[in-house]
Design a protein around this motif. Structure first.
Motif, PDB file in Angstrom:
ATOM      1  N   ASP A 112     -17.094 -20.180 -48.364  1.00 60.26           N
ATOM      2  CA  ASP A 112     -16.032 -18.991 -48.813  1.00 60.26           C
ATOM      3  C   ASP A 112     -15.515 -18.330 -48.122  1.00 60.26           C
ATOM      4  O   ASP A 112     -14.471 -18.076 -47.708  1.00 60.26           O
ATOM      5  CB  ASP A 112     -16.550 -18.535 -50.445  1.00 60.26           C
ATOM      6  CG  ASP A 112     -16.382 -19.523 -51.535  1.00 60.26           C
ATOM      7  OD1 ASP A 112     -15.436 -20.504 -51.353  1.00 60.26           O
ATOM      8  OD2 ASP A 112     -17.156 -19.524 -52.532  1.00 60.26           O
ATOM      9  N   VAL A 113     -16.448 -17.407 -47.458  1.00 58.40           N
ATOM     10  CA  VAL A 113     -16.231 -16.296 -46.587  1.00 58.40           C
ATOM     11  C   VAL A 113     -15.591 -16.647 -45.449  1.00 58.40           C
ATOM     12  O   VAL A 113     -14.818 -15.686 -44.841  1.00 58.40           O
ATOM     13  CB  VAL A 113     -17.489 -15.272 -46.702  1.00 58.40           C
ATOM     14  CG1 VAL A 113     -17.956 -14.882 -47.952  1.00 58.40           C
ATOM     15  CG2 VAL A 113     -18.668 -16.252 -45.770  1.00 58.40           C
ATOM     16  N   THR A 114     -15.758 -17.860 -44.887  1.00 52.57           N
ATOM     17  CA  THR A 114     -15.173 -18.290 -43.630  1.00 52.57           C
ATOM     18  C   THR A 114     -13.786 -18.934 -43.852  1.00 52.57           C
ATOM     19  O   THR A 114     -13.060 -18.994 -43.005  1.00 52.57           O
ATOM     20  CB  THR A 114     -15.884 -19.318 -42.996  1.00 52.57           C
ATOM     21  OG1 THR A 114     -16.583 -20.411 -43.601  1.00 52.57           O
ATOM     22  CG2 THR A 114     -17.358 -18.467 -42.441  1.00 52.57           C
ATOM     23  N   ALA A 115     -13.419 -19.214 -45.181  1.00 48.64           N
ATOM     24  CA  ALA A 115     -12.380 -20.021 -45.572  1.00 48.64           C
ATOM     25  C   ALA A 115     -11.109 -18.844 -45.946  1.00 48.64           C
ATOM     26  O   ALA A 115     -10.049 -19.366 -45.641  1.00 48.64           O
ATOM     27  CB  ALA A 115     -12.423 -20.916 -46.529  1.00 48.64           C
ATOM     28  N   ILE A 116     -11.445 -17.829 -46.248  1.00 52.36           N
ATOM     29  CA  ILE A 116     -10.498 -16.876 -46.833  1.00 52.36           C
ATOM     30  C   ILE A 116     -10.919 -15.407 -46.676  1.00 52.36           C
ATOM     31  O   ILE A 116     -12.191 -15.050 -46.687  1.00 52.36           O
ATOM     32  CB  ILE A 116     -10.430 -17.038 -48.447  1.00 52.36           C
ATOM     33  CG1 ILE A 116      -9.132 -16.411 -49.128  1.00 52.36           C
ATOM     34  CG2 ILE A 116     -11.489 -16.703 -49.165  1.00 52.36           C
ATOM     35  CD1 ILE A 116      -8.603 -16.956 -50.317  1.00 52.36           C
ATOM     36  N   SER A 117     -10.050 -14.470 -46.526  1.00 51.17           N
ATOM     37  CA  SER A 117     -10.142 -13.081 -46.369  1.00 51.17           C
ATOM     38  C   SER A 117      -9.510 -12.280 -47.474  1.00 51.17           C
ATOM     39  O   SER A 117      -8.669 -12.738 -48.365  1.00 51.17           O
ATOM     40  CB  SER A 117      -9.919 -12.587 -45.063  1.00 51.17           C
ATOM     41  OG  SER A 117      -8.493 -12.778 -44.741  1.00 51.17           O
ATOM     42  N   THR A 118     -10.012 -11.027 -47.659  1.00 51.51           N
ATOM     43  CA  THR A 118      -9.449 -10.280 -48.366  1.00 51.51           C
ATOM     44  C   THR A 118      -7.843  -9.964 -48.199  1.00 51.51           C
ATOM     45  O   THR A 118      -6.987 -10.142 -49.320  1.00 51.51           O
ATOM     46  CB  THR A 118     -10.009  -8.617 -48.401  1.00 51.51           C
ATOM     47  OG1 THR A 118     -11.336  -8.930 -48.714  1.00 51.51           O
ATOM     48  CG2 THR A 118      -9.315  -7.670 -49.524  1.00 51.51           C
ATOM     49  N   PRO A 119      -7.445  -9.805 -47.118  1.00 53.21           N
ATOM     50  CA  PRO A 119      -5.930  -9.775 -46.912  1.00 53.21           C
ATOM     51  C   PRO A 119      -5.242 -10.918 -47.276  1.00 53.21           C
ATOM     52  O   PRO A 119      -4.043 -10.978 -47.781  1.00 53.21           O
ATOM     53  CB  PRO A 119      -5.752  -9.591 -45.299  1.00 53.21           C
ATOM     54  CG  PRO A 119      -7.131  -8.903 -44.979  1.00 53.21           C
ATOM     55  CD  PRO A 119      -8.206  -9.621 -45.634  1.00 53.21           C
ATOM     56  N   ASP A 120      -6.064 -12.195 -47.215  1.00 53.93           N
ATOM     57  CA  ASP A 120      -5.447 -13.658 -47.532  1.00 53.93           C
ATOM     58  C   ASP A 120      -4.894 -13.454 -49.110  1.00 53.93           C
ATOM     59  O   ASP A 120      -3.807 -13.518 -49.589  1.00 53.93           O
ATOM     60  CB  ASP A 120      -6.085 -14.536 -47.311  1.00 53.93           C
ATOM     61  CG  ASP A 120      -6.531 -14.896 -46.006  1.00 53.93           C
ATOM     62  OD1 ASP A 120      -5.491 -14.708 -45.112  1.00 53.93           O
ATOM     63  OD2 ASP A 120      -7.367 -15.403 -45.491  1.00 53.93           O
ATOM     64  N   ILE A 121      -5.929 -12.688 -49.979  1.00 50.22           N
ATOM     65  CA  ILE A 121      -5.612 -12.746 -51.268  1.00 50.22           C
ATOM     66  C   ILE A 121      -4.762 -11.676 -51.603  1.00 50.22           C
ATOM     67  O   ILE A 121      -3.853 -11.783 -52.604  1.00 50.22           O
ATOM     68  CB  ILE A 121      -7.045 -12.639 -52.093  1.00 50.22           C
ATOM     69  CG1 ILE A 121      -7.967 -13.680 -51.772  1.00 50.22           C
ATOM     70  CG2 ILE A 121      -6.906 -12.320 -53.680  1.00 50.22           C
ATOM     71  CD1 ILE A 121      -9.349 -13.821 -52.276  1.00 50.22           C
ATOM     72  N   TRP A 122      -4.903 -10.593 -51.050  1.00 54.81           N
ATOM     73  CA  TRP A 122      -4.036  -9.432 -51.353  1.00 54.81           C
ATOM     74  C   TRP A 122      -2.702  -9.541 -51.105  1.00 54.81           C
ATOM     75  O   TRP A 122      -1.771  -9.303 -51.641  1.00 54.81           O
ATOM     76  CB  TRP A 122      -4.717  -8.193 -50.719  1.00 54.81           C
ATOM     77  CG  TRP A 122      -4.083  -6.808 -51.222  1.00 54.81           C
ATOM     78  CD1 TRP A 122      -2.936  -6.217 -50.728  1.00 54.81           C
ATOM     79  CD2 TRP A 122      -4.525  -5.979 -52.463  1.00 54.81           C
ATOM     80  NE1 TRP A 122      -2.504  -5.241 -51.555  1.00 54.81           N
ATOM     81  CE2 TRP A 122      -3.532  -4.957 -52.672  1.00 54.81           C
ATOM     82  CE3 TRP A 122      -5.388  -6.415 -53.347  1.00 54.81           C
ATOM     83  CZ2 TRP A 122      -3.616  -4.151 -53.605  1.00 54.81           C
ATOM     84  CZ3 TRP A 122      -5.622  -5.212 -54.443  1.00 54.81           C
ATOM     85  CH2 TRP A 122      -4.776  -4.221 -54.575  1.00 54.81           C
ATOM     86  N   GLY A 123      -2.602 -10.344 -49.962  1.00 57.78           N
ATOM     87  CA  GLY A 123      -1.066 -10.505 -49.513  1.00 57.78           C
ATOM     88  C   GLY A 123      -0.634 -11.756 -50.293  1.00 57.78           C
ATOM     89  O   GLY A 123       0.661 -12.266 -49.892  1.00 57.78           O
ATOM     90  N   GLY A 124      -1.404 -12.536 -51.031  1.00 60.22           N
ATOM     91  CA  GLY A 124      -0.716 -13.879 -51.676  1.00 60.22           C
ATOM     92  C   GLY A 124      -0.482 -14.811 -50.722  1.00 60.22           C
ATOM     93  O   GLY A 124       0.469 -15.607 -50.908  1.00 60.22           O
ATOM     94  N   PHE A 125      -1.182 -14.996 -49.639  1.00 57.85           N
ATOM     95  CA  PHE A 125      -0.989 -16.164 -48.560  1.00 57.85           C
ATOM     96  C   PHE A 125      -1.305 -17.418 -49.339  1.00 57.85           C
ATOM     97  O   PHE A 125      -2.599 -17.497 -49.437  1.00 57.85           O
ATOM     98  CB  PHE A 125      -1.614 -16.124 -47.361  1.00 57.85           C
ATOM     99  CG  PHE A 125      -1.008 -14.700 -46.697  1.00 57.85           C
ATOM    100  CD1 PHE A 125       0.388 -14.765 -46.207  1.00 57.85           C
ATOM    101  CD2 PHE A 125      -1.652 -13.426 -46.538  1.00 57.85           C
ATOM    102  CE1 PHE A 125       0.766 -13.650 -45.629  1.00 57.85           C
ATOM    103  CE2 PHE A 125      -1.067 -12.230 -45.936  1.00 57.85           C
ATOM    104  CZ  PHE A 125       0.441 -12.609 -45.340  1.00 57.85           C
ATOM    105  N   VAL A 126      -0.535 -18.244 -49.424  1.00 58.06           N
ATOM    106  CA  VAL A 126      -0.823 -19.478 -50.307  1.00 58.06           C
ATOM    107  C   VAL A 126      -1.792 -20.462 -49.669  1.00 58.06           C
ATOM    108  O   VAL A 126      -2.650 -20.880 -50.235  1.00 58.06           O
ATOM    109  CB  VAL A 126       0.720 -20.255 -50.937  1.00 58.06           C
ATOM    110  CG1 VAL A 126      -0.001 -21.673 -51.610  1.00 58.06           C
ATOM    111  CG2 VAL A 126       1.370 -19.353 -51.583  1.00 58.06           C
ATOM    112  N   GLN A 127      -1.376 -20.658 -48.304  1.00 57.04           N
ATOM    113  CA  GLN A 127      -2.350 -21.572 -47.834  1.00 57.04           C
ATOM    114  C   GLN A 127      -3.936 -21.583 -47.585  1.00 57.04           C
ATOM    115  O   GLN A 127      -4.561 -22.371 -48.012  1.00 57.04           O
ATOM    116  CB  GLN A 127      -1.643 -21.974 -46.126  1.00 57.04           C
ATOM    117  CG  GLN A 127      -2.320 -23.288 -45.513  1.00 57.04           C
ATOM    118  CD  GLN A 127      -2.115 -24.453 -46.230  1.00 57.04           C
ATOM    119  OE1 GLN A 127      -0.923 -24.988 -46.468  1.00 57.04           O
ATOM    120  NE2 GLN A 127      -3.364 -25.216 -46.606  1.00 57.04           N
ATOM    121  N   PRO A 128      -4.184 -20.566 -47.185  1.00 58.58           N
ATOM    122  CA  PRO A 128      -5.765 -19.908 -47.150  1.00 58.58           C
ATOM    123  C   PRO A 128      -6.276 -20.152 -48.657  1.00 58.58           C
ATOM    124  O   PRO A 128      -7.167 -20.352 -48.804  1.00 58.58           O
ATOM    125  CB  PRO A 128      -5.938 -18.688 -46.447  1.00 58.58           C
ATOM    126  CG  PRO A 128      -4.360 -18.098 -46.530  1.00 58.58           C
ATOM    127  CD  PRO A 128      -3.615 -19.301 -46.619  1.00 58.58           C
TER     128      PRO A 128
END
Length: 403
Positions: free
Chosen positions: A166-182
């Motif tokens: 999980d921690v290598t597949a996604i980061s906090t900015p990915d979720i907060w920014g709503g980046f769909v692909q990651p």
């Protein structure tokens, strides 16, 4: 009979069921006093909770038929007991499933079965100028509130476990920014039917501002940006903000998956399923159709090669049936060739359930193609064809979830 023997063999290899909520007809409410008036109010509140869970509608109590029934809640109770929760005396109630469904039918409302979509929750909490992903094992207060409210609405939710993958597949900015692909990539391993992205900002004390997005459907489509999310905001006390978000999410899912009751129905449909290669596949598919909330009866009336044709009698609308059927990943819609559209047939091959099946067929094809010599010609006029589907017994199926 051979049919019973084949059914027994198929039962030994059943696939895992989709997410199943087991407490839809149960409620536990606080009982502040021991007088009769307080208990009647608690019974009414419990019935409201169950009707909201089963209908998938937070505003079900505004229905005139339901509002009237709340005044006589005792007739819907099948079992009750008293308990204590965190030092507070409570009333535990179990309601009769058939009577609840009858009430919703009389109200022309909706019915959301125990089979419900798993919702994966990606939660980022912004507190004290620090943003962090909340993992499942964190025992986080906000995550626990989300789980409790989801249980109140009968929505199965899960949080990511937060391991190395999980921690290598996604980061906090990915979720907060709503980046769909990651988000889609990290969600793949959990095979959810919906993904909820929650961004929560602490505003001092118990005040909380929540911004959320809900993606429903296939995770692969999410990764290809083919799914537009439902979005919402709520703010105020944490308890209220979370409840508002979960109610909105549950209402959206209920509108998508619950089956309309009462009113006009579409009657009978012909459904074709291809790629059926064994009796196990056949009986699994037949059970799947029979157990749908929108279905009254199923008859498999023709088998040709790997193709099975069913006549389906509906309890609800065709749209509700199609929507419910689409939840199972083992079925995928395919285009029906024009020349193969179903026509009434004076003599059907492999009639199942209306004639005797020959002993010990070598294969599903033989079961379909050999007609007993003493079988009477059967004439069935199928209704319009709903769709042609392809069956995949190896497609992933969600595990059962007990709330």
């Amino acid at each position: 009979m051979l049919r019973i023997a084949l059914l027994f063999l198929a039962l030994l290899a059943l696939p895992l069921k989709a997410a199943t909520v087991t407490n839809l007809y149960q409620a536990q409410v606080a009982l502040p006093d021991t007088d009769r008036q307080s208990e009647q109010a608690a019974r009414r509140q419990a019935l409201e909770q169950v009707l909201i869970k089963v209908s998938g509608q937070s505003n079900i109590v505004e229905n005139e038929v339901v509002a009237k029934a709340l005044g006589s809640s005792n007739q819907y109770v099948s079992q009750f007991s008293y308990a204590n929760l965190d030092g507070q005396r409570t009333l535990q109630l179990t309601f009769d499933r058939s009577r609840i469904r009858t009430l919703l039918t009389q109200a022309n409302s909706t019915f959301w079965s125990e089979k419900r979509p798993n919702v994966l929750v990606w939660l980022v909490e912004d507190a004290n100028r620090s943003r962090n992903i909340v993992w499942d094992q964190a025992n986080n207060d906000l995550a626990n509130r989300i789980k409790d409210d989801a249980e109140r609405r009968g929505v199965p939710v899960m949080m990511p476990i937060g391991d190395f993958e999980d921690v290598t597949a996604i980061s906090t900015p990915d979720i907060w920014g709503g980046f769909v692909q990651p988000i889609a990539t990290a969600s793949q391993r959990y095979q959810p039917q919906a993904v909820l992205i929650v961004r929560a900002r602490q505003q001092g004390g118990e005040q909380l501002a929540i911004n959320w997005q809900l993606y429903t459907g296939n995770v692969e489509q999410l990764g290809r940006n083919q799914v537009a999310p439902s979005e919402g905001r709520s703010s105020g006390e944490a308890v209220t903000s979370v409840a508002q978000m979960v109610d909105s999410v549950a209402d959206i899912l209920g509108a998508k998956y619950a089956v309309p009751l009462g009113g006009d129905t579409s009657g009978q449909l012909a459904v074709v399923v291809e790629n059926i290669h064994s009796s196990k596949d056949f009986f699994t598919l037949e059970r799947l159709l029979t157990n749908l909330t929108s279905v009254a009866a199923v008859n498999a009336y023709r088998i040709q090669g790997d193709r099975v044709e069913f006549s389906v009698q509906l309890l609800s609308t065709e749209e509700a049936f199609q929507r419910e059927l689409s939840q199972d990943r083992r079925l995928s819609a395919v285009a029906a060739p024009q020349e193969e559209q179903l026509e009434p047939a004076p003599q059907l091959e492999g009639v199942i359930g209306t004639t005797t099946v020959p002993a010990q067929p070598a294969s599903l094809e033989q079961l379909g193609d050999e007609q007993p010599s003493d079988a009477e010609p059967v004439v069935i006029t199928p209704a319009k064809q709903a769709a042609v589907f392809s069956w995949s017994s190896s497609a992933p199926v969600s595990t059962s979830v007990a709330l």
